[in-house]
Design an enzyme around this catalytic site. Structure first.
Site, PDB file in Angstrom:
ATOM      1  CD  GLU A 115      -2.250   2.469  -3.531  1.00 16.53           C
ATOM      2  OE1 GLU A 115      -3.337   3.010  -3.749  1.00 16.53           O
ATOM      3  OE2 GLU A 115      -1.707   2.517  -2.424  1.00 16.53           O
ATOM      4  CG  ASP A 142      -1.972   0.941   1.307  1.00 20.47           C
ATOM      5  OD1 ASP A 142      -2.737   0.976   0.334  1.00 20.47           O
ATOM      6  OD2 ASP A 142      -2.079   1.681   2.309  1.00 20.47           O
TER       7      ASP A 142
HETATM    8  C1  GLC Z   1      -4.434   2.981  -0.470  1.00 22.24           C
HETATM    9  C2  GLC Z   1      -5.656   2.110  -0.531  1.00 22.24           C
HETATM   10  C3  GLC Z   1      -6.842   2.883   0.001  1.00 22.24           C
HETATM   11  C4  GLC Z   1      -6.558   3.315   1.424  1.00 22.24           C
HETATM   12  C5  GLC Z   1      -5.231   4.066   1.502  1.00 22.24           C
HETATM   13  C6  GLC Z   1      -4.795   4.250   2.918  1.00 22.24           C
HETATM   14  O1  GLC Z   1      -4.509   4.069  -1.305  1.00 22.24           O
HETATM   15  O2  GLC Z   1      -5.872   1.663  -1.840  1.00 22.24           O
HETATM   16  O3  GLC Z   1      -8.023   2.131  -0.062  1.00 22.24           O
HETATM   17  O4  GLC Z   1      -7.591   4.146   1.882  1.00 22.24           O
HETATM   18  O5  GLC Z   1      -4.200   3.397   0.850  1.00 22.24           O
HETATM   19  O6  GLC Z   1      -4.265   3.058   3.427  1.00 22.24           O
END
Ligand code: GLC
Length: 553
Positions: free
Chosen positions: A243, A201
């Site tokens: 991500e 993440d």
């Molecule tokens: C990422 C996730 C999202 C979450 C954020 C905070 O962007 O995809 O759903 O709210 O991280 O952890």
């Protein structure tokens, strides 16, 4: 051997345990329910499951606010149920990836509670503090409109703490070697319990230096190498899917020039231009994004996707392009979010039109990389815009036309099941679609098979051929003496194209993988192809004897 790099040629299925299948009837999905559905997923052909966060959490950000990294939230089951699940996956040849949320913890995490209570706490330096409110506290919020600061005062701590996301998600001080050690320990723990890797993440924020008042935060890319090395020492085939919504110029910093950092990243650049292509019929910005994201080390891979559990973020498009996507797919204010995105699922965006859905998935599956789909995509599930924020597209899986879509026996599901209207579980459900050979579900199963049988897409180099029509995309992939050609017509009407496939003699014959139509080139080595409205055609170049020419193991 190429099969060792399993992530280069698989299909990833993302799901949330909470909303997938409830076995004990309390209204909340659980690991037991998920395990009972593994044959369904194996039948669909998915190669890896990506689990969204399932650790103990107050659930204020759908589990992305964790209070214990080494456990399963009791609402979903126990660690025993988790291991049963990973074992069930292993038996069926399915890999498991889990979310790794280490940019921040929940403010309820015992580390944070200890850190705020005592300046001498061993956890004080695990978070990021400032005695005064930094001047840039009103900048850099990830959720504009919902979040109004990145620094919040904590009375007990007598200072401000940094939070890139919501205020209940204090950032970990990831530059602290103790925190880095802990991150490795967390990875090591889950690896031991049978997972093959992590969807990491918020990677750019994990590696960014977090110092109050610093404008240009330094990025610690070496951290990514440390994570990778650790994982590979522990378990050779494990990997990280990051991500990171970054500019293409940054890509190599994340993959590493020699492929020594993270193995995979989601291709946000292509994702946004893909939606622009679907909205406008113009594939040129997408081809440009494909070209800009082409350079990467041999072992690296893109994760291609359409919609995920967040908003469709259009922040990287220019203003006109963004307006075109809003106009086509999210014209109402209630469909939009954070001034940059759309909070709908794909099927309603495309008016539930199966032909267009097939076009969109076929296109995504044939982009350079590994396709990532989300639970419910395979049956064309809709969204519930009455739910706040991103919950609109997180409703329970629709299994049948039984009450609550067969998701739970309780009449109080954790989130409302979509009912009535064109996307209600009464019409859109697995049981119904399983019975119909032409359903989206059965079509998706065939698409997954087709994708897995075309390793050229995961491994090869692509060339965008000149179709002389921005509404028609033709991508050829070459790999180890084999080639595939995939063509998409984004126009709502039929078109005829005249194409030079390249590839010399081999390119004279195109065999359609999905149906029995083939094409032979004319005397000028050109193929004249008539494409139906929204057509997608997958060809093997040079005949089907490719199996004989394949050299990989
Ligand atoms: C990422 C996730 C999202 C979450 C954020 C905070 O962007 O995809 O759903 O709210 O991280 O952890």
């Amino acid at each position: 051997m190429i099969s060792d790099l399993w992530y280069k040629n698989t299909v990833v299925y993302c799901l949330s345990v909470e909303t997938f299948m409830d076995a004990n009837g309390d209204g909340v999905g659980d690991f037991e329910g998920l395990s009972r559905r593994l044959d369904y997923l194996a039948g669909l052909g998915v190669g890896a499951i990506w689990l969204m966060p399932f650790q103990p959490s107050p659930g204020k950000d759908d589990g992305y606010d964790i209070t214990d990294y080494y456990n399963v939230d009791p609402r979903y089951g126990t660690l025993g149920d988790f291991v049963d699940f990973t074992h069930g996956c292993k038996q069926r040849g399915i890999r498991v990836l889990i979310d790794l949320v280490v940019n921040h913890t929940s403010n309820q995490h015992p580390w944070f509670q200890s850190a705020r209570s005592d300046p001498n706490s061993p956890y004080r330096d695990w978070y990021v503090w400032s005695n005064t409110k930094p001047a840039d506290a009103d900048q850099g919020m990830v959720f504009p409109g919902v979040q109004d600061s990145t620094w919040t005062r904590d009375e007990k701590a007598g200072g401000y703490y940094f939070h890139r996301f919501y205020e209940f998600q204090p950032d970990l001080n990831t530059a602290n070697p103790m925190v880095q050690e802990e991150i490795l320990k967390i990875m090591g723990f889950w690896i031991q319990l049978g997972v093959s890797g992590f969807r990491m993440d918020a990677v750019p924020f994990v590696i960014a230096e977090k110092i109050p008042g610093v404008k240009e935060a330094k990025e610690h890319f070496d951290m990514l190498r440390t994570f990778r090395e650790f994982l590979q020492w522990r378990k050779g085939d494990s990997m990280i899917l990051g991500e990171a919504n970054i500019l293409p110029e940054e890509n190599l910093n994340y993959f590493g020039d020699d492929g020594d950092r993270i193995q995979m990243m989601f291709n946000f650049q292509v994702n946004q231009t893909l939606f622009y292509a679907l909205a406008s019929g113009d594939t040129r910005p997408m081809i440009e994004a494909l070209e800009r994201t082409k350079p990467k080390p041999g072992t690296a891979q893109w994760g291609q996707f359409l919609r995920n559990h967040d908003e469709l973020d259009l922040g990287r498009l220019d203003k006109n392009q963004r307006q075109a996507v809003f106009a086509a797919f999210g014209p109402d204010k209630n469909m939009q979010l954070y001034d940059r995105g759309i909070r709908r699922r794909l099927a309603p965006m495309l008016g539930g039109d199966q032909r267009r859905l097939e076009l969109a998935y076929s296109l995504m599956f044939s982009l350079p990389g590994t396709p990532v789909i989300r639970y419910g995509d395979e049956i064309g599930m809709g969204d519930d815009l009455k739910l706040p924020d991103r919950n609109s597209c997180r409703t329970p899986m629709q299994w049948s036309d039984e009450p609550q879509g067969g998701f739970t026996k309780s009449d109080k599901p954790v989130l409302p099941v979509i009912s009535e209207g064109p996307f209600g579980y009464e019409h859109i459900n697995v049981a119904e679609q399983r019975r119909s050979p032409e359903s989206l579900l059965n079509w998706m199963e065939r698409l997954i098979r087709m994708r897995k049988e075309a390793p050229e897409i995961g491994w090869g180099d692509f060339t965008a051929l000149d179709t002389k029509d921005p509404g028609v995309l033709a991508l050829r992939y070459d790999w180890r003496n084999n080639a595939v050609l995939i063509i998409h017509n984004l126009h709502p009407e039929p078109v005829e194209i005249d194409l030079d496939v390249g590839c010399g003699e081999q390119g004279r014959l195109l065999i359609d993988i999905a149906d029995s139509q083939s094409s032979e080139a004319d005397e000028n080595s050109r193929h004249r192809l008539l494409l139906e409205a929204h057509a997608y055609r997958w060809f093997r170049v040079g005949g089907l004897d490719y199996i004989l020419r394949r050299t990989e193991i």
